[in-house]
Design a protein around this motif. Structure first.
Motif, PDB file in Angstrom:
ATOM      1  N   PRO A  64     -24.595 -14.301 -60.422  1.00  0.00           N
ATOM      2  CA  PRO A  64     -24.291 -14.544 -59.147  1.00  0.00           C
ATOM      3  C   PRO A  64     -23.109 -13.451 -58.547  1.00  0.00           C
ATOM      4  O   PRO A  64     -22.179 -13.397 -59.195  1.00  0.00           O
ATOM      5  CB  PRO A  64     -24.225 -15.858 -58.755  1.00  0.00           C
ATOM      6  CG  PRO A  64     -23.323 -16.611 -59.832  1.00  0.00           C
ATOM      7  CD  PRO A  64     -24.148 -15.874 -60.996  1.00  0.00           C
ATOM      8  N   ARG A  65     -23.448 -12.655 -57.378  1.00  0.00           N
ATOM      9  CA  ARG A  65     -22.454 -11.870 -57.002  1.00  0.00           C
ATOM     10  C   ARG A  65     -21.346 -12.516 -56.324  1.00  0.00           C
ATOM     11  O   ARG A  65     -21.539 -13.712 -55.808  1.00  0.00           O
ATOM     12  CB  ARG A  65     -23.078 -11.044 -55.825  1.00  0.00           C
ATOM     13  CG  ARG A  65     -22.053 -10.229 -55.298  1.00  0.00           C
ATOM     14  CD  ARG A  65     -22.719  -9.618 -54.149  1.00  0.00           C
ATOM     15  NE  ARG A  65     -21.926  -8.602 -53.380  1.00  0.00           N
ATOM     16  CZ  ARG A  65     -22.176  -7.967 -52.274  1.00  0.00           C
ATOM     17  NH1 ARG A  65     -23.291  -7.775 -51.949  1.00  0.00           N
ATOM     18  NH2 ARG A  65     -21.345  -7.118 -51.520  1.00  0.00           N
ATOM     19  N   GLN A  66     -20.173 -12.167 -56.760  1.00  0.00           N
ATOM     20  CA  GLN A  66     -18.975 -12.617 -56.308  1.00  0.00           C
ATOM     21  C   GLN A  66     -18.004 -11.585 -55.466  1.00  0.00           C
ATOM     22  O   GLN A  66     -17.811 -10.590 -55.750  1.00  0.00           O
ATOM     23  CB  GLN A  66     -18.028 -13.011 -57.626  1.00  0.00           C
ATOM     24  CG  GLN A  66     -18.696 -14.179 -58.524  1.00  0.00           C
ATOM     25  CD  GLN A  66     -17.547 -14.524 -59.470  1.00  0.00           C
ATOM     26  OE1 GLN A  66     -16.524 -13.751 -59.804  1.00  0.00           O
ATOM     27  NE2 GLN A  66     -18.006 -15.361 -60.224  1.00  0.00           N
ATOM     28  N   ASP A  67     -18.064 -11.905 -54.150  1.00  0.00           N
ATOM     29  CA  ASP A  67     -17.389 -11.147 -53.193  1.00  0.00           C
ATOM     30  C   ASP A  67     -15.823 -10.991 -53.275  1.00  0.00           C
ATOM     31  O   ASP A  67     -15.369 -12.390 -53.223  1.00  0.00           O
ATOM     32  CB  ASP A  67     -17.895 -11.668 -51.779  1.00  0.00           C
ATOM     33  CG  ASP A  67     -19.116 -11.105 -51.437  1.00  0.00           C
ATOM     34  OD1 ASP A  67     -19.723 -10.254 -52.167  1.00  0.00           O
ATOM     35  OD2 ASP A  67     -19.899 -11.888 -50.834  1.00  0.00           O
ATOM     36  N   VAL A  68     -15.341 -10.018 -53.480  1.00  0.00           N
ATOM     37  CA  VAL A  68     -13.662  -9.965 -53.772  1.00  0.00           C
ATOM     38  C   VAL A  68     -13.083  -9.943 -52.231  1.00  0.00           C
ATOM     39  O   VAL A  68     -13.429  -9.070 -51.844  1.00  0.00           O
ATOM     40  CB  VAL A  68     -13.287  -8.694 -54.573  1.00  0.00           C
ATOM     41  CG1 VAL A  68     -11.781  -8.660 -54.578  1.00  0.00           C
ATOM     42  CG2 VAL A  68     -14.055  -8.998 -56.038  1.00  0.00           C
ATOM     43  N   SER A  69     -12.628 -10.897 -51.982  1.00  0.00           N
ATOM     44  CA  SER A  69     -11.891 -10.947 -50.377  1.00  0.00           C
ATOM     45  C   SER A  69     -10.402 -10.314 -50.653  1.00  0.00           C
ATOM     46  O   SER A  69      -9.854 -11.034 -51.394  1.00  0.00           O
ATOM     47  CB  SER A  69     -11.986 -12.196 -49.886  1.00  0.00           C
ATOM     48  OG  SER A  69     -11.033 -13.154 -50.656  1.00  0.00           O
ATOM     49  N   LEU A  70     -10.334  -9.434 -49.547  1.00  0.00           N
ATOM     50  CA  LEU A  70      -9.033  -8.478 -49.605  1.00  0.00           C
ATOM     51  C   LEU A  70      -8.284  -9.311 -48.800  1.00  0.00           C
ATOM     52  O   LEU A  70      -8.534 -10.060 -47.740  1.00  0.00           O
ATOM     53  CB  LEU A  70      -8.881  -7.148 -49.220  1.00  0.00           C
ATOM     54  CG  LEU A  70     -10.073  -6.308 -49.925  1.00  0.00           C
ATOM     55  CD1 LEU A  70     -10.102  -4.799 -49.291  1.00  0.00           C
ATOM     56  CD2 LEU A  70      -9.552  -6.078 -51.298  1.00  0.00           C
ATOM     57  N   PRO A  71      -6.776  -9.415 -49.104  1.00  0.00           N
ATOM     58  CA  PRO A  71      -5.820 -10.126 -48.295  1.00  0.00           C
ATOM     59  C   PRO A  71      -5.781  -9.652 -46.976  1.00  0.00           C
ATOM     60  O   PRO A  71      -5.809  -8.494 -46.708  1.00  0.00           O
ATOM     61  CB  PRO A  71      -4.479 -10.174 -48.965  1.00  0.00           C
ATOM     62  CG  PRO A  71      -4.677  -8.708 -49.988  1.00  0.00           C
ATOM     63  CD  PRO A  71      -6.131  -8.602 -50.415  1.00  0.00           C
ATOM     64  N   GLU A  72      -5.943 -10.393 -45.935  1.00  0.00           N
ATOM     65  CA  GLU A  72      -5.849  -9.934 -44.595  1.00  0.00           C
ATOM     66  C   GLU A  72      -4.250  -9.883 -44.212  1.00  0.00           C
ATOM     67  O   GLU A  72      -3.430 -10.584 -44.458  1.00  0.00           O
ATOM     68  CB  GLU A  72      -6.355 -10.914 -43.727  1.00  0.00           C
ATOM     69  CG  GLU A  72      -7.892 -11.255 -43.913  1.00  0.00           C
ATOM     70  CD  GLU A  72      -8.643 -12.008 -42.916  1.00  0.00           C
ATOM     71  OE1 GLU A  72      -7.753 -12.831 -41.947  1.00  0.00           O
ATOM     72  OE2 GLU A  72      -9.812 -12.498 -42.946  1.00  0.00           O
ATOM     73  N   GLY A  73      -3.985  -8.895 -42.995  1.00  0.00           N
ATOM     74  CA  GLY A  73      -2.781  -8.618 -42.670  1.00  0.00           C
ATOM     75  C   GLY A  73      -1.802  -7.999 -43.828  1.00  0.00           C
ATOM     76  O   GLY A  73      -2.386  -7.576 -45.043  1.00  0.00           O
ATOM     77  N   PRO A  74      -0.403  -7.951 -43.680  1.00  0.00           N
ATOM     78  CA  PRO A  74       0.412  -7.381 -44.469  1.00  0.00           C
ATOM     79  C   PRO A  74       0.649  -7.943 -45.633  1.00  0.00           C
ATOM     80  O   PRO A  74       0.539  -9.225 -45.752  1.00  0.00           O
ATOM     81  CB  PRO A  74       1.599  -7.281 -43.419  1.00  0.00           C
ATOM     82  CG  PRO A  74       1.718  -8.166 -42.380  1.00  0.00           C
ATOM     83  CD  PRO A  74       0.051  -8.385 -42.351  1.00  0.00           C
ATOM     84  N   VAL A  75       1.187  -7.278 -46.686  1.00  0.00           N
ATOM     85  CA  VAL A  75       1.373  -7.900 -47.918  1.00  0.00           C
ATOM     86  C   VAL A  75       2.667  -8.616 -47.603  1.00  0.00           C
ATOM     87  O   VAL A  75       3.597  -8.104 -46.965  1.00  0.00           O
ATOM     88  CB  VAL A  75       1.640  -6.703 -49.043  1.00  0.00           C
ATOM     89  CG1 VAL A  75       1.916  -7.427 -50.210  1.00  0.00           C
ATOM     90  CG2 VAL A  75       0.299  -6.220 -49.366  1.00  0.00           C
ATOM     91  N   ARG A  76       2.864  -9.736 -48.330  1.00  0.00           N
ATOM     92  CA  ARG A  76       4.221 -10.504 -48.089  1.00  0.00           C
ATOM     93  C   ARG A  76       4.804 -10.746 -49.385  1.00  0.00           C
ATOM     94  O   ARG A  76       4.248 -10.549 -50.281  1.00  0.00           O
ATOM     95  CB  ARG A  76       3.647 -12.056 -47.734  1.00  0.00           C
ATOM     96  CG  ARG A  76       3.057 -12.168 -46.177  1.00  0.00           C
ATOM     97  CD  ARG A  76       3.989 -11.829 -45.108  1.00  0.00           C
ATOM     98  NE  ARG A  76       3.426 -11.852 -43.690  1.00  0.00           N
ATOM     99  CZ  ARG A  76       4.023 -11.924 -42.751  1.00  0.00           C
ATOM    100  NH1 ARG A  76       5.270 -12.104 -42.703  1.00  0.00           N
ATOM    101  NH2 ARG A  76       3.213 -11.645 -41.739  1.00  0.00           N
TER     102      ARG A  76
END
Length: 216
Positions: A64-76
């Motif tokens: 099954p396809r696994q969507d890679v979610s990118l972090p939202e907003g600036p890197v902390r």
């Protein structure tokens, strides 16, 4: 019973044979045998036997396809949870810049200008990786850094204006390399103070503030 001689027997056998077709000269006419001939039996065509159907391969199992979610907003930063990269300033007159985040690493540089702006790009424990306007840097202990914001003048001569407008009155002029305290910032202008003077200058002519940064 009549005794038939050999000659008569041959004669009767000849008469019993079917008559051959003859051509106009009285010679037997031969009927060609081959394609289109009605006298030759057609050659049996080779039988076409379909090959046995191969067993259908088992359908591949698709994960099954696994969507890679990118972090939202600036890197902390992992230590402070503050945005990376970010700008700070040097809080001492002498700041050792080391090759790695510990006292056991050798000193590569020494910053000798209090209040100079620096950019933090990484965090590790009590250490921060920083760079200056020239791209020089390394790891510094966080105690040598301050959240007070400053900028350094990049232009040969930077006029400070009374308002964030090109036509506004010039209240002072800063030379290249001057370190100024950073105040409010609009999309294209920032308020600076240095040498007892305060005024507005184009953001693009300084280093120590992000191009899209606003402050109030």
């Amino acid at each position: 019973m009549m005794n038939i001689g050999p000659i008569a027997a041959l004669l009767m056998a000849a008469l019993a044979l079917p008559a051959q077709a003859q051509d106009g000269e009285g010679r037997p006419r031969l009927r060609p045998v081959g394609l289109g001939s009605t006298t030759a039996a057609p050659a049996a065509e080779p039988a076409v036997v379909p090959a046995p159907a191969a067993a259908a391969p088992a359908p591949a199992r698709i994960a099954p396809r696994q969507d890679v979610s990118l972090p939202e907003g600036p890197v902390r930063g992992p230590e402070t949870n503050l945005p990376l990269p970010r700008f700070v300033s040097l809080s001492t007159d002498r700041g050792n810049v080391r090759r790695g985040p510990s006292l056991s690493h050798r000193i590569d540089w020494v910053f000798l200008r209090r209040d100079m702006p620096l950019q933090v790009t990484a965090e590790y424990g009590h250490w921060r990786r920083v760079t200056d306007r020239e791209g020089v840097g390394g790891w510094m202990h966080y105690a040598m850094l301050s959240g007070v914001r400053t900028v350094i003048v990049d232009a040969e001569a930077l006029p400070l204006r009374a308002k964030p407008q090109e036509t506004a009155t010039i209240v002072a002029q800063l030379e290249a390399g001057v370190v100024a305290r950073l105040g409010d910032c609009e999309p294209d202008w920032c308020e600076l103070s240095a040498g007892g003077y305060k005024g507005w200058a184009p953001k693009s002519l300084t280093w120590g503030v992000a191009p899209d940064e606003t402050r109030d």
